[in-house]
Write a protein that holds these residues in place. Structure first.
Motif, short mmCIF file in Angstrom:
data_model
loop_
_atom_site.label_atom_id
_atom_site.label_comp_id
_atom_site.label_asym_id
_atom_site.label_seq_id
_atom_site.Cartn_x
_atom_site.Cartn_y
_atom_site.Cartn_z
N UNK A 162 0.83 -1.20 0.00
CA UNK A 162 0.00 0.00 0.00
C UNK A 162 0.87 1.26 0.00
N UNK A 163 1.92 1.25 0.82
CA UNK A 163 2.83 2.41 0.89
C UNK A 163 3.49 2.65 -0.46
N UNK A 164 3.85 1.57 -1.14
CA UNK A 164 4.46 1.68 -2.47
C UNK A 164 3.48 2.32 -3.44
N UNK A 165 2.26 1.79 -3.46
CA UNK A 165 1.25 2.27 -4.41
C UNK A 165 0.83 3.71 -4.12
N UNK A 166 0.75 4.05 -2.85
CA UNK A 166 0.30 5.40 -2.46
C UNK A 166 1.44 6.42 -2.44
N UNK A 167 2.68 5.91 -2.50
CA UNK A 167 3.87 6.77 -2.47
C UNK A 167 3.95 7.59 -1.17
N UNK A 168 3.67 6.91 -0.04
CA UNK A 168 3.89 7.55 1.24
C UNK A 168 5.39 7.77 1.42
N UNK A 169 5.74 8.71 2.27
CA UNK A 169 7.17 9.00 2.45
C UNK A 169 7.90 7.83 3.10
N UNK A 170 7.19 7.12 3.99
CA UNK A 170 7.87 6.09 4.79
C UNK A 170 6.87 5.07 5.31
N UNK A 171 7.34 3.84 5.47
CA UNK A 171 6.57 2.82 6.16
C UNK A 171 7.31 2.47 7.45
#
Length: 247
Positions: A35-44
């Motif tokens: 999800x973090x990859x797809x949403x391009x969040x700054x960090x997981x």
């Protein structure tokens, strides 16, 4: 403003805490990273034992999402040596940012030199490896004066021992999200606690975490001046929908 650039998408439950098997929890972590990859969040943000597999997943996806992890989590009472060793291993495994739970219980007991030593050694290690470091002070365990004093202590140690170019890499962070409060009191970031931190952390940055579930709450924190938000509801926040989880 892209709110995703402020969000540390966070999953820190063990399998036992989540009420699932280890295999099921590993799948939750995988889906969280995806999800973090797809949403391009700054960090997981993950527990230390999840760093290696998450790093492989991110590399395979050629993603720019960073990996953060927690040190001395969640109670913060580990010895300095234990925290440093845990941080070294996390760095070796590929962590980009380290969120240390400060020994707030030692601080409350007046063991100021121990706390200062911890801040100095932890910050020195992180900066030597070009990592960002965030000091979790656990605001729900402190009163208003203690929040101010502990935030100021961290700031003063950093200012006294590091250079101005380092300041953007050091944060004061509000909460673990795992502290047990009584009488239904908030266990995470509140407006008064964040204001106190912002007023006393500068020139260090502030990360608000714990209990932030809506876009409105996140935007309010950003407008106050925080530079990062730790939340398990990152996608709901970025989509502007009501978070349906219980963590």
């Amino acid at each position: 403003m892209n709110i995703k650039h402020y969000l540390d998408s966070t999953y820190l439950k063990t399998a036992k805490q989540a009420g699932v098997s280890e295999k099921e929890n590993n799948q939750i972590v995988y889906d969280f990273v995806q999800e973090a990859i797809e949403e391009k969040f700054i960090l997981v943000m993950l527990r230390p034992d999840k760093i290696v597999v998450a790093k492989k997943q991110l590399v395979a996806a050629a993603s720019k999402v960073l990996i953060g992890t927690v040190i001395g989590f969640p109670e913060g009472t580990f010895s300095i040596e234990e925290k440093i060793n845990e941080a070294k291993t996390a760095i070796e495994n590929g962590a980009d940012e380290l969120d240390f739970v400060i020994n707030f219980e030692a601080f409350k007991l007046g063991k100021i030199d121990l706390v200062k030593k911890e801040v100095l050694q932890g910050t020195k290690l992180a900066l030597a490896h070009r990592k960002k470091i965030k000091w979790i002070i656990e605001v729900a365990a402190l009163n208003g004066s203690q929040i101010i004093q502990l935030t100021s202590l961290i700031k003063n140690v950093v200012i006294a021992n590091f250079t101005e170019k380092d300041f953007d890499s050091v944060f004061v962070k509000s909460s673990t999200g795992f502290y047990k409060t009584s009488n239904g009191l908030p266990n995470g970031a509140t407006i008064p606690s964040i204001i106190a931190m912002l007023e006393n952390a500068f020139p260090l940055q502030v990360k608000a975490s714990g209990g932030i579930k809506t876009k409105e709450e996140a935007l309010q924190m950003i407008q106050l001046g925080v530079k990062r938000i730790g939340t398990s509801a990152a996608k709901s926040i970025s989509d502007g929908i009501l978070y349906s989880g219980n963590y």
